[in-house]
Design an enzyme around this catalytic site. Structure first.
Site, short mmCIF file in Angstrom:
data_model
loop_
_atom_site.label_atom_id
_atom_site.label_comp_id
_atom_site.label_asym_id
_atom_site.label_seq_id
_atom_site.Cartn_x
_atom_site.Cartn_y
_atom_site.Cartn_z
N LYS A 83 -29.66 -13.04 13.07
CA LYS A 83 -28.68 -12.45 11.85
C LYS A 83 -27.52 -14.40 11.38
O LYS A 83 -27.81 -15.37 11.77
CB LYS A 83 -27.89 -13.25 13.50
CG LYS A 83 -26.54 -12.00 13.01
CD LYS A 83 -25.59 -11.81 14.94
CE LYS A 83 -24.39 -11.26 14.70
NZ LYS A 83 -23.89 -10.96 15.60
C1 E4P Z 1 -21.60 -8.00 16.41
O1 E4P Z 1 -22.81 -8.84 16.39
C2 E4P Z 1 -19.97 -9.03 16.46
O2 E4P Z 1 -20.61 -10.45 17.28
C3 E4P Z 1 -19.23 -8.85 16.97
O3 E4P Z 1 -19.24 -7.51 16.76
C4 E4P Z 1 -17.80 -9.46 17.17
O4 E4P Z 1 -16.80 -8.56 17.58
P1 E4P Z 1 -15.83 -9.12 17.99
O5 E4P Z 1 -14.56 -9.09 16.54
O6 E4P Z 1 -14.95 -8.25 18.96
O7 E4P Z 1 -15.73 -10.19 18.34
#
Ligand code: E4P
Length: 217
Positions: A83
Site C-alpha cells: 500500500k
Molecule cells: C483503507 O484502506 C483505509 O485505510 C481506511 O478505509 C480508512 O478509513 P477511515 O477514513 O475510517 O480511517
C-alpha cells in the site's frame, strides 16, 4: 463484489474469515497503532489466516525508501499487497514495484485524476476514501462513480477498492456504482445482514414452530 476487512485485529479477522465471506484485509499505520503489534509480525499472522490480498502500508514518502519498504513488506508473504500513498513519488514507486511483479494498493485517493494516474502506473487497487470526503460535505460516492466510468472508458483493470466506508448505505451505493471491492470495519460488516423485520419474523416463525411440537432430522 469482494469484501475486505479494514482492521489489524487478528481475532476479528479470524472470526470473519471463518464465515468464508472474506476476500482480503486492509491495514494502515493507524490500524497498526490500534493493534499494538509489530507491523511485520501482525501482517505475517494475518497473511496466514487469510488467503486473499492483505494490504500493508509503507511509512516512507520518498521513492527510494518506499521501494525498500515495499519490498520488505512483500517479503513477509505471497499475499501481501504493498500500500502506497497517491503522491507523485508513490505513483512512481507503484510503477516500479508493479514492474517487479508486486501487487499494489494506492491509498488516500480523493479525486478521479489520481485514480487515472495510478491505473496508468498499473496499480492492482485504487483506494478512494468515501467517508472522509463525506465528512467535508463532498459526496464521496460521486468519486466511485467517476472512477468506474474512467476505468471502463479505457479498459483499465485496476480494481476500485472503496475505502473509508462508514455505513451500510455506503456499501449498497458502492455495489450499485460497480466498485470491485469494499473494505469494511468489522462494526459495519456485521450490520450488512441485520434487519429488525428479519429478527421479528424469525421470532414469530420459531414461536409457531414450537407450537407444532415437531422436529426436523
Ligand atoms: C483503507 O484502506 C483505509 O485505510 C481506511 O478505509 C480508512 O478509513 P477511515 O477514513 O475510517 O480511517
Amino acid at each position: 463484489m469482494k469484501f475486505f476487512l479494514d482492521t489489524a485485529d487478528v481475532d476479528e479477522i479470524r472470526e470473519w474469515n471463518a464465515t468464508g465471506l472474506l476476500d482480503g484485509v486492509t491495514t494502515n499505520p493507524s490500524l497498526i497503532l490500534k493493534s499494538g503489534r509489530n507491523i511485520k509480525e501482525v501482517l505475517a499472522e494475518i497473511c496466514d489466516i487469510v488467503d486473499g490480498d492483505v494490504s500493508g502500508e509503507v511509512a516512507a514518502t520518498d521513492y527510494d525508501t518506499m521501494l525498500s519498504e515495499g519490498r520488505a513488506l512483500a517479503a513477509i508473504a505471497d499475499n501481501i499487497c504493498i500500500k502506497l500513498p497517491t503522491t507523485l513519488e508513490g505513483v512512481r514507486a507503484c510503477k516500479t514495484l508493479v514492474d517487479e511483479g508486486f501487487k499494489t494498493n494506492m491509498t488516500l485517493c480523493f479525486q478521479p485524476t489520481q485514480a487515472l494516474l495510478v491505473a496508468k502506473a498499473g496499480a492492482t487497487y485504487v483506494s478512494p476514501f468515501i467517508g472522509r470526503l463525506d465528512d467535508m460535505g463532498i459526496d464521496g460516492m460521486e468519486l466511485i462513480e467517476d472512477i468506474r466510468t474512467i476505468y471502463d472508458n479505457y479498459g483499465f483493470d485496476t480494481e476500485i477498492l472503496a475505502a473509508s466506508i462508514r455505513t451500510v448505505n455506503h456499501v449498497k451505493d458502492c455495489a450499485l456504482a460497480g466498485a470491485d471491492v469494499a473494505t469494511l470495519p468489522p462494526s459495519t460488516i456485521e450490520k450488512l445482514v441485520k434487519h429488525p423485520l428479519t429478527d421479528k419474523g424469525l421470532a414469530d416463525f420459531l414461536a409457531d414452530w414450537a407450537k407444532t411440537g415437531q422436529s426436523i432430522g
